[in-house]
Design an enzyme around this catalytic site. Structure first.
Site, PDB file in Angstrom:
ATOM      1  N   HIS A 179     -60.864 -18.463 -11.444  1.00 13.94           N
ATOM      2  CA  HIS A 179     -59.934 -18.422 -10.309  1.00 13.94           C
ATOM      3  C   HIS A 179     -58.519 -18.544 -10.835  1.00 13.94           C
ATOM      4  CE1 HIS A 179     -63.219 -18.674  -7.537  1.00 13.94           C
ATOM      5  NE2 HIS A 179     -63.720 -19.625  -8.304  1.00 13.94           N
ATOM      6  N   LEU A 180     -57.632 -17.785 -10.247  1.00 12.90           N
ATOM      7  CA  LEU A 180     -56.218 -17.851 -10.627  1.00 12.90           C
ATOM      8  C   LEU A 180     -55.633 -19.208 -10.265  1.00 12.90           C
ATOM      9  CD1 LEU A 180     -55.604 -14.385  -9.084  1.00 12.90           C
ATOM     10  CD2 LEU A 180     -55.175 -14.858 -11.501  1.00 12.90           C
ATOM     11  N   SER A 181     -55.931 -19.647  -9.058  1.00 12.17           N
ATOM     12  CA  SER A 181     -55.391 -20.915  -8.571  1.00 12.17           C
ATOM     13  C   SER A 181     -56.371 -22.053  -8.867  1.00 12.17           C
ATOM     14  CB  SER A 181     -55.143 -20.817  -7.060  1.00 12.17           C
ATOM     15  OG  SER A 181     -56.357 -20.586  -6.365  1.00 12.17           O
ATOM     16  N   HIS A 219     -66.801 -19.298  -1.920  1.00 12.09           N
ATOM     17  CA  HIS A 219     -67.013 -20.473  -1.064  1.00 12.09           C
ATOM     18  C   HIS A 219     -68.054 -20.232   0.025  1.00 12.09           C
ATOM     19  CE1 HIS A 219     -63.342 -21.232  -3.170  1.00 12.09           C
ATOM     20  NE2 HIS A 219     -62.683 -20.306  -2.487  1.00 12.09           N
ATOM     21  N   ASN A 256     -64.379 -13.326 -10.680  1.00 11.81           N
ATOM     22  CA  ASN A 256     -63.545 -13.983  -9.673  1.00 11.81           C
ATOM     23  C   ASN A 256     -64.029 -13.436  -8.333  1.00 11.81           C
ATOM     24  OD1 ASN A 256     -61.701 -15.003  -7.889  1.00 11.81           O
ATOM     25  ND2 ASN A 256     -59.895 -14.505  -9.133  1.00 11.81           N
ATOM     26  N   ARG A 273     -62.063 -24.750  -0.122  1.00 10.08           N
ATOM     27  CA  ARG A 273     -62.076 -24.023  -1.404  1.00 10.08           C
ATOM     28  C   ARG A 273     -62.696 -24.853  -2.524  1.00 10.08           C
ATOM     29  NH1 ARG A 273     -58.724 -19.466  -0.359  1.00 10.08           N
ATOM     30  NH2 ARG A 273     -57.128 -19.987   1.165  1.00 10.08           N
ATOM     31  N   ARG A 327     -48.291  -9.988  -2.825  1.00  8.21           N
ATOM     32  CA  ARG A 327     -48.043 -11.014  -1.798  1.00  8.21           C
ATOM     33  C   ARG A 327     -48.376 -12.384  -2.361  1.00  8.21           C
ATOM     34  NH1 ARG A 327     -51.557  -7.927   2.649  1.00  8.21           N
ATOM     35  NH2 ARG A 327     -50.680  -5.931   2.067  1.00  8.21           N
ATOM     36  N   TYR A 365     -50.441 -17.023  -6.313  1.00 12.15           N
ATOM     37  CA  TYR A 365     -51.264 -16.229  -7.234  1.00 12.15           C
ATOM     38  C   TYR A 365     -50.468 -15.567  -8.362  1.00 12.15           C
ATOM     39  CZ  TYR A 365     -54.768 -16.857  -3.588  1.00 12.15           C
ATOM     40  OH  TYR A 365     -55.633 -17.410  -2.687  1.00 12.15           O
ATOM     41  N   GLU A 403     -67.078 -18.177 -14.288  1.00 12.12           N
ATOM     42  CA  GLU A 403     -66.356 -18.113 -13.007  1.00 12.12           C
ATOM     43  C   GLU A 403     -64.867 -18.356 -13.265  1.00 12.12           C
ATOM     44  OE1 GLU A 403     -67.665 -21.165 -10.313  1.00 12.12           O
ATOM     45  OE2 GLU A 403     -66.156 -20.635  -8.797  1.00 12.12           O
ATOM     46  N   ARG A 426     -56.530 -27.335  -3.675  1.00 10.33           N
ATOM     47  CA  ARG A 426     -56.170 -26.624  -2.440  1.00 10.33           C
ATOM     48  C   ARG A 426     -56.986 -27.165  -1.264  1.00 10.33           C
ATOM     49  NH1 ARG A 426     -55.958 -20.355  -3.500  1.00 10.33           N
ATOM     50  NH2 ARG A 426     -54.812 -20.498  -1.518  1.00 10.33           N
ATOM     51  N   PRO A 461     -62.869  -9.882  -3.043  1.00  8.94           N
ATOM     52  CA  PRO A 461     -62.012  -9.438  -1.945  1.00  8.94           C
ATOM     53  C   PRO A 461     -60.558  -9.880  -2.072  1.00  8.94           C
ATOM     54  CG  PRO A 461     -63.526 -11.157  -1.226  1.00  8.94           C
ATOM     55  CD  PRO A 461     -63.979 -10.713  -2.591  1.00  8.94           C
ATOM     56  N   ASN A 462     -59.699  -8.952  -1.745  1.00  4.53           N
ATOM     57  CA  ASN A 462     -58.248  -9.128  -1.663  1.00  4.53           C
ATOM     58  C   ASN A 462     -57.550  -9.208  -3.017  1.00  4.53           C
ATOM     59  OD1 ASN A 462     -58.078  -9.177   1.241  1.00  4.53           O
ATOM     60  ND2 ASN A 462     -59.084 -11.172   1.133  1.00  4.53           N
ATOM     61  N   ALA A 475     -62.740 -15.243  -2.034  1.00  2.92           N
ATOM     62  CA  ALA A 475     -63.212 -16.165  -0.986  1.00  2.92           C
ATOM     63  C   ALA A 475     -64.740 -16.189  -0.870  1.00  2.92           C
ATOM     64  CB  ALA A 475     -62.579 -15.793   0.350  1.00  2.92           C
TER      65      ALA A 475
HETATM   66  O1  CA2 Z   1     -57.575 -18.451  -7.029  1.00  2.99           O
HETATM   67  C1  CA2 Z   1     -58.346 -17.485  -6.974  1.00  2.99           C
HETATM   68  O2  CA2 Z   1     -58.468 -16.672  -7.881  1.00  2.99           O
HETATM   69  C2  CA2 Z   1     -59.157 -17.252  -5.688  1.00  2.99           C
HETATM   70  O3  CA2 Z   1     -60.450 -16.758  -6.063  1.00  2.99           O
HETATM   71  C3  CA2 Z   1     -58.401 -16.208  -4.904  1.00  2.99           C
HETATM   72  C4  CA2 Z   1     -58.996 -15.945  -3.527  1.00  2.99           C
HETATM   73  C5  CA2 Z   1     -59.209 -17.253  -2.765  1.00  2.99           C
HETATM   74  O4  CA2 Z   1     -59.858 -16.991  -1.529  1.00  2.99           O
HETATM   75  C6  CA2 Z   1     -60.027 -18.233  -3.573  1.00  2.99           C
HETATM   76  O5  CA2 Z   1     -60.149 -19.428  -2.834  1.00  2.99           O
HETATM   77  C7  CA2 Z   1     -59.356 -18.524  -4.904  1.00  2.99           C
HETATM   78  C8  CA2 Z   1     -58.061 -15.083  -2.686  1.00  2.99           C
HETATM   79  C9  CA2 Z   1     -57.692 -13.802  -3.345  1.00  2.99           C
HETATM   80  C10 CA2 Z   1     -56.579 -13.200  -2.541  1.00  2.99           C
HETATM   81  O6  CA2 Z   1     -55.696 -12.627  -3.427  1.00  2.99           O
HETATM   82  C11 CA2 Z   1     -54.496 -12.276  -2.928  1.00  2.99           C
HETATM   83  C12 CA2 Z   1     -53.554 -11.970  -3.853  1.00  2.99           C
HETATM   84  C13 CA2 Z   1     -52.299 -11.610  -3.431  1.00  2.99           C
HETATM   85  C14 CA2 Z   1     -51.998 -11.533  -2.111  1.00  2.99           C
HETATM   86  C15 CA2 Z   1     -52.965 -11.847  -1.180  1.00  2.99           C
HETATM   87  C16 CA2 Z   1     -54.216 -12.202  -1.596  1.00  2.99           C
END
Ligand code: CA2
Length: 143
Positions: free
Chosen positions: A98-100, A78, A72, A109, A18, A23, A96, A105, A10-11, A75
């Protein structure tokens, strides 16, 4: 040719539009192009969904089609026991990503329901993490 699935949750379709401070400014289409250019010799399927059930359907459908998965789960990482169960049920090797750095964090998370059923976790390296995951899966599948 060995085929792998790169699955995004998701997202992640909003990537690069954004929160670039968290990210990065790379879009999901850029990530796909980077993965395709990486040259690990894998045939790639690249999918994204904002829906938990659709992600689970992709995991189920991967069995017998793909040799491994890079995930990936966003959310859902978690929260989703259902995704954890799906990964365990198909028995495919999964990395698995994750970008961040989720461990640097918020504490919510730090927990991953994916980690116990993954070969390993790569986080904190931005889009490069997908390429590291491809290398890890390549090495795993060739041993
Ligand atoms: O760091 C990651 O890749 C995450 O999986 C990204 C998820 C976050 O909920 C995880 O804790 C860590 C969120 C993805 C949202 O991506 C966006 C990218 C740009 C703008 C808004 C959201």
């Amino acid at each position: 040719m060995t085929s792998i699935l790169i699955l995004n949750g998701p997202n992640l379709n909003l990537l690069g539009t954004r929160q670039p401070e968290v990210y990065g400014s790379t879009t999901l289409a850029d990530v796909e192009a980077m993965c395709r250019a990486h040259g690990t010799g894998f045939e790639l399927s690249f999918e994204q969904s904002n829906h938990e059930g659709v992600l689970i359907d992709h995991i189920h459908a991967a069995k017998g089609v793909h040799a491994g998965i890079i995930l990936n789960a966003g959310a859902y990482t978690h929260t989703s026991i259902a995704m954890m169960d799906a990964i365990a049920s198909v028995g495919l090797p999964l990395v698995e990503v994750h970008l961040s750095n989720i461990h640097a964090r918020e504490t919510f998370r730090h927990k991953s329901f994916i980690a116990p059923v993954a070969l390993g976790q790569i986080c904190g390296f931005g889009a490069q993490g997908y390429l590291l995951a491809m290398d890890a899966l390549k090495r795993h599948l060739s041993h």
